[in-house]
Design a protein around this motif. Structure first.
Motif, PDB file in Angstrom:
ATOM      1  N   ALA A 389      39.749  61.207  38.261  1.00  0.00           N
ATOM      2  CA  ALA A 389      39.229  62.053  39.338  1.00  0.00           C
ATOM      3  C   ALA A 389      40.287  62.320  40.404  1.00  0.00           C
ATOM      4  O   ALA A 389      40.041  63.092  41.327  1.00  0.00           O
ATOM      5  N   GLY A 390      41.419  61.647  40.295  1.00  0.00           N
ATOM      6  CA  GLY A 390      42.498  61.898  41.236  1.00  0.00           C
ATOM      7  C   GLY A 390      42.207  61.467  42.649  1.00  0.00           C
ATOM      8  O   GLY A 390      42.681  62.075  43.608  1.00  0.00           O
ATOM      9  N   VAL A 391      41.401  60.405  42.813  1.00  0.00           N
ATOM     10  CA  VAL A 391      41.081  59.895  44.143  1.00  0.00           C
ATOM     11  C   VAL A 391      41.546  58.450  44.242  1.00  0.00           C
ATOM     12  O   VAL A 391      41.712  57.764  43.231  1.00  0.00           O
ATOM     13  N   GLU A 392      41.750  57.994  45.464  1.00  0.00           N
ATOM     14  CA  GLU A 392      42.099  56.587  45.649  1.00  0.00           C
ATOM     15  C   GLU A 392      40.818  55.767  45.663  1.00  0.00           C
ATOM     16  O   GLU A 392      39.803  56.178  46.245  1.00  0.00           O
ATOM     17  N   SER A 393      40.842  54.612  45.037  1.00  0.00           N
ATOM     18  CA  SER A 393      39.647  53.772  44.976  1.00  0.00           C
ATOM     19  C   SER A 393      39.986  52.341  45.356  1.00  0.00           C
ATOM     20  O   SER A 393      41.122  51.891  45.214  1.00  0.00           O
ATOM     21  N   VAL A 394      38.960  51.660  45.830  1.00  0.00           N
ATOM     22  CA  VAL A 394      39.046  50.255  46.199  1.00  0.00           C
ATOM     23  C   VAL A 394      37.997  49.518  45.376  1.00  0.00           C
ATOM     24  O   VAL A 394      36.824  49.899  45.393  1.00  0.00           O
ATOM     25  N   ALA A 395      38.384  48.480  44.662  1.00  0.00           N
ATOM     26  CA  ALA A 395      37.438  47.745  43.819  1.00  0.00           C
ATOM     27  C   ALA A 395      36.942  46.498  44.551  1.00  0.00           C
ATOM     28  O   ALA A 395      37.726  45.744  45.114  1.00  0.00           O
ATOM     29  N   THR A 396      35.637  46.308  44.553  1.00  0.00           N
ATOM     30  CA  THR A 396      35.054  45.064  45.056  1.00  0.00           C
ATOM     31  C   THR A 396      35.008  44.062  43.913  1.00  0.00           C
ATOM     32  O   THR A 396      34.441  44.346  42.859  1.00  0.00           O
ATOM     33  N   VAL A 397      35.610  42.901  44.118  1.00  0.00           N
ATOM     34  CA  VAL A 397      35.654  41.868  43.085  1.00  0.00           C
ATOM     35  C   VAL A 397      34.879  40.654  43.581  1.00  0.00           C
ATOM     36  O   VAL A 397      35.124  40.151  44.677  1.00  0.00           O
ATOM     37  N   THR A 398      33.910  40.199  42.781  1.00  0.00           N
ATOM     38  CA  THR A 398      33.145  39.000  43.112  1.00  0.00           C
ATOM     39  C   THR A 398      33.581  37.842  42.220  1.00  0.00           C
ATOM     40  O   THR A 398      34.146  38.045  41.152  1.00  0.00           O
ATOM     41  N   THR A 399      33.285  36.635  42.667  1.00  0.00           N
ATOM     42  CA  THR A 399      33.784  35.443  41.967  1.00  0.00           C
ATOM     43  C   THR A 399      32.698  34.599  41.339  1.00  0.00           C
ATOM     44  O   THR A 399      32.996  33.597  40.702  1.00  0.00           O
ATOM     45  N   TRP A 400      31.422  34.992  41.484  1.00  0.00           N
ATOM     46  CA  TRP A 400      30.333  34.061  41.192  1.00  0.00           C
ATOM     47  C   TRP A 400      30.269  33.624  39.731  1.00  0.00           C
ATOM     48  O   TRP A 400      29.763  32.559  39.421  1.00  0.00           O
ATOM     49  N   ASP A 401      30.777  34.407  38.792  1.00  0.00           N
ATOM     50  CA  ASP A 401      30.667  33.989  37.394  1.00  0.00           C
ATOM     51  C   ASP A 401      31.986  34.183  36.642  1.00  0.00           C
ATOM     52  O   ASP A 401      31.994  34.564  35.478  1.00  0.00           O
ATOM     53  N   LYS A 402      33.099  33.906  37.339  1.00  0.00           N
ATOM     54  CA  LYS A 402      34.405  34.038  36.705  1.00  0.00           C
ATOM     55  C   LYS A 402      35.251  32.824  37.049  1.00  0.00           C
ATOM     56  O   LYS A 402      35.256  32.366  38.197  1.00  0.00           O
ATOM     57  N   SER A 403      35.981  32.340  36.079  1.00  0.00           N
ATOM     58  CA  SER A 403      36.948  31.287  36.359  1.00  0.00           C
ATOM     59  C   SER A 403      38.151  31.901  37.058  1.00  0.00           C
ATOM     60  O   SER A 403      38.367  33.115  37.018  1.00  0.00           O
ATOM     61  N   ILE A 404      38.963  31.069  37.671  1.00  0.00           N
ATOM     62  CA  ILE A 404      40.136  31.583  38.365  1.00  0.00           C
ATOM     63  C   ILE A 404      41.122  32.206  37.380  1.00  0.00           C
ATOM     64  O   ILE A 404      41.810  33.177  37.705  1.00  0.00           O
ATOM     65  N   MET A 405      41.165  31.691  36.157  1.00  0.00           N
ATOM     66  CA  MET A 405      42.065  32.277  35.153  1.00  0.00           C
ATOM     67  C   MET A 405      41.594  33.670  34.748  1.00  0.00           C
ATOM     68  O   MET A 405      42.398  34.584  34.551  1.00  0.00           O
ATOM     69  N   THR A 406      40.280  33.851  34.629  1.00  0.00           N
ATOM     70  CA  THR A 406      39.731  35.170  34.308  1.00  0.00           C
ATOM     71  C   THR A 406      40.019  36.157  35.437  1.00  0.00           C
ATOM     72  O   THR A 406      40.426  37.298  35.203  1.00  0.00           O
ATOM     73  N   LEU A 407      39.824  35.716  36.672  1.00  0.00           N
ATOM     74  CA  LEU A 407      40.106  36.572  37.820  1.00  0.00           C
ATOM     75  C   LEU A 407      41.583  36.974  37.849  1.00  0.00           C
ATOM     76  O   LEU A 407      41.928  38.138  38.086  1.00  0.00           O
ATOM     77  N   GLN A 408      42.447  36.006  37.624  1.00  0.00           N
ATOM     78  CA  GLN A 408      43.881  36.278  37.663  1.00  0.00           C
ATOM     79  C   GLN A 408      44.278  37.308  36.610  1.00  0.00           C
ATOM     80  O   GLN A 408      45.031  38.252  36.894  1.00  0.00           O
ATOM     81  N   ALA A 409      43.761  37.145  35.397  1.00  0.00           N
ATOM     82  CA  ALA A 409      44.086  38.090  34.323  1.00  0.00           C
ATOM     83  C   ALA A 409      43.562  39.484  34.654  1.00  0.00           C
ATOM     84  O   ALA A 409      44.257  40.499  34.434  1.00  0.00           O
ATOM     85  N   GLU A 410      42.358  39.565  35.182  1.00  0.00           N
ATOM     86  CA  GLU A 410      41.776  40.865  35.528  1.00  0.00           C
ATOM     87  C   GLU A 410      42.588  41.552  36.618  1.00  0.00           C
ATOM     88  O   GLU A 410      42.864  42.757  36.558  1.00  0.00           O
ATOM     89  N   LEU A 411      43.005  40.796  37.624  1.00  0.00           N
ATOM     90  CA  LEU A 411      43.748  41.377  38.738  1.00  0.00           C
ATOM     91  C   LEU A 411      45.139  41.833  38.321  1.00  0.00           C
ATOM     92  O   LEU A 411      45.603  42.907  38.734  1.00  0.00           O
TER      93      LEU A 411
END
Length: 618
Positions: A389-411
């Motif tokens: 869409a050619g727009v700037e976006s900001v993603a909201t990331v929650t932690t409630w059901d992710k390990s820190i390793m999963t979060l790190q890989a996603e980021l």
């Protein structure tokens, strides 16, 4: 008198939550609460007595989840008979001591938890339920209540098992999410159609949602079945306290108001589920006792859907002046917040963004969403918007059901694909049934996520080891001026800034006194604050937020104005909408000097509702 004879003669008052009361007494929700029938019977008996003293006509045994599979997870698989037998005897004794006609309902959960569902076939589920129900019926329960069934096929199976066990009335209760569908995706119409031909005494719904959201489900059930209908809502949404403790804060007056509306709509049994207490039941029983002479049933409210929006101008390339640059230069930021679409298809969101582009919005904050429905992840949706869409976006990331390793890989993956701005939230899991969030991971919270992003920006991973390159995330954090304990919220906001947060985004704000306090308290931190707003388009929406959602403050004057507008007959929807938009536009005008930007939540398909708000920011 049998239950099936009594339920057609008067409104019966059910009890409230057993698990909530046991939890309040110091028992954790990840233990086998039905086992307390054996290890702490006096506590269970006291809770039954409290509900009976509050006016309950029906009490449920402390046997929810007391089957071989659920109990097996806590090492009590061999205690099914003992636990269920004790549960019935405790409830029956309390009923006798009350000195009045009280029905004892044998509480039966689905045979499997959500995690077990795909590992256990229908034959084993039926066998597990039969084992439990035979004990309950053998001990003399007046009715079997099948409750918190999120999947219609399991509820139908359970009804057939219970009917085969003995001649005991059956209440079949499905649980619905906030979108009016069961966890399996069925509507109230589909549930009523499937169950109305089975040998049940009452059809109903319980758990997962609060009283306002449940009202429409109850009205639909009443519309599509000739059976008596039951309703036992939660006490709103739970607030997380620590990692394993939850609190519900809905007040008894609000709860009673909706239970009375259930009765006015034609429900035959009303009570409570998670978060409700004897206080809620007492106020509700008194309110319904005062009610008399009202006609059963209520007219259906028409539902209209706006025409789909056509695509706006062609997407433009992201140029200079992105979020990080605007925050650095302290240039006012205007953004729209959208939810990832349910079902995994991005077309609807793309149409919304195209229409908003025509209204001059080029920055989009993608929320994490709180529905149990399958949907695109916030990071995936945000990347899709940037790339297509050619727009700037900001993603909201929650932690409630992710390990820190999963979060790190996603980021790291998101950064490699061009994502630069993240809003960090601990988040709350969607309520899936009787007890919320028992299966969450909870390895880190928002502070931990901010620290992780800050480390990645410094070229270090979660273990402190060097990366081949540094990331360049613009790190945001959610703060809540509406928090019940604002002093603690301000302290935590400072901690987020120390952990590396570079900008702050409020939760939706509906009054400015607390915002001013928070802005003043954080002034010395010199961190940009973006105000999040969500227009209130009806009294029902405001009433729900004020009473069922934790840490949301709606001024009494706002509620009064919307309620008055909503009472104007056929023009009520338009009038309440106009009042809500005027109130929010006024708030934005007054709030603009206090903050560095505004994030406006898109109100469903009603994009025109944003126009007066954007005008107030011009």
């Amino acid at each position: 008198m049998r239950f099936d004879e009594a339920c057609g003669r008067r409104i019966l008052i059910g009890d409230g939550a057993m698990g909530t009361m046991l939890h309040a007494a110091g028992n954790t929700l990840d233990r086998a609460l039905p086992e307390l029938n054996l290890s702490d019977p006096s506590l269970v008996a006291t809770i039954h007595e409290s509900y009976l003293s509050s006016g309950a006509d029906l009490i449920q045994t402390n046997t929810f989840g007391a089957n071989r599979l659920w109990l097996g997870d806590q090492g009590y698989a061999d205690k099914v008979t003992d636990i269920n037998r004790a549960g019935v005897r405790l409830a029956a004794a309390a009923a006798r001591e009350s000195g009045r006609e009280v029905f004892v309902a044998g509480s039966v959960s689905p045979a499997v938890t959500a995690l077990q569902r795909h590992r256990v076939d229908a034959a084993e589920r039926a066998a597990v339920l039969r084992e439990q129900i035979e004990v309950l019926v053998g001990e003399g329960v007046d009715v079997v209540v099948l409750e918190t069934f999120g999947y219609l096929d399991e509820l139908v199976e359970a009804v057939r098992v219970a009917a085969d066990v003995g001649d005991v009335p059956i209440i079949a209760q499905a649980t619905f999410a906030g979108d009016g569908h069961t966890l399996g995706g069925e509507t109230a119409h589909e549930v009523a159609s499937a169950l109305s031909g089975l040998p049940i005494a009452m059809l109903g719904t319980n758990c997962t949602i609060g009283p306002q959201r449940m009202l429409s489900v109850v009205e639909d059930l009443i519309r599509f079945t000739s059976l008596p209908v039951s309703a036992q809502p939660n006490a709103g949404q739970p607030r997380l306290l620590g990692r394993r403790r939850f609190e519900f804060n809905i007040d008894g007056t609000y709860f009673a108001r909706y239970l009375r509306r259930f009765a006015e709509a034609g429900a035959g049994l009303v009570g409570g589920c998670c978060g409700t207490t004897p206080t809620h039941i007492r106020v509700a029983a008194d309110s319904i006792a005062e009610w008399s002479g009202a006609a059963a049933g209520s007219a259906a409210r028409p539902v209209t859907r706006p025409a789909p929006y056509s695509r706006g101008p062609e997407p433009v390339r992201i140029g200079e002046g992105g979020l990080a640059d605007r925050l650095t230069r302290r240039r006012f930021v205007t953004a729209a917040e959208i939810e990832p679409p349910v079902g995994g298809v991005a077309d609807t969101a793309m149409d919304t963004v195209a229409a908003l582009r025509g209204r001059g919005i080029a920055l989009y904050a993608v929320s994490a969403g709180d529905s149990a429905r399958a949907r695109l992840g916030s990071v995936s949706m945000a990347l899709h918007l940037q790339q297509h869409a050619g727009v700037e976006s900001v993603a909201t990331v929650t932690t409630w059901d992710k390990s820190i390793m999963t979060l790190q890989a996603e980021l790291l993956g998101a950064h490699a694909l061009g994502m630069r701005s993240i809003i960090c939230e601990t988040g709350n899991p969607p309520v899936l049934g009787d007890y919320p969030a028992v299966d969450g991971v909870w390895e880190v919270d928002a502070l931990g996520l901010i620290s992780l992003l800050s480390a990645l920006n410094s070229g270090r991973d979660s273990n402190g080891l060097p990366l081949t390159t540094k990331t360049s995330f613009c790190i945001g954090a959610r703060i809540n001026p509406g928090a019940e304990d604002l002093t603690t919220e301000i302290t935590r906001s400072r901690a987020k800034i120390r952990a590396g947060a570079q900008f702050l985004v409020t939760s939706p704000v509906y009054e400015l006194a607390a915002l001013r306090r928070m802005v003043d308290a954080l002034a010395e931190e010199d961190v940009p604050i973006l105000l999040s707003v969500a227009p209130l388009l009806s009294f029902e929406e405001a009433d729900y937020l004020a009473h069922e959602v934790p840490d949301v403050t709606i001024p009494a004057a706002t509620l009064t104005a919307l309620e008055s507008a909503g009472a104007q007959g056929a023009r009520s929807a338009h009038s309440a909408r106009s009042v809500g938009l005027d109130l929010m536009a006024g708030l934005l005008t007054e709030a603009r000097p206090l903050v560095d930007g505004v994030v406006v939540r898109v109100p469903g398909d009603d994009l025109a509702a944003l126009d007066p708000l954007l005008a107030a920011l011009a």
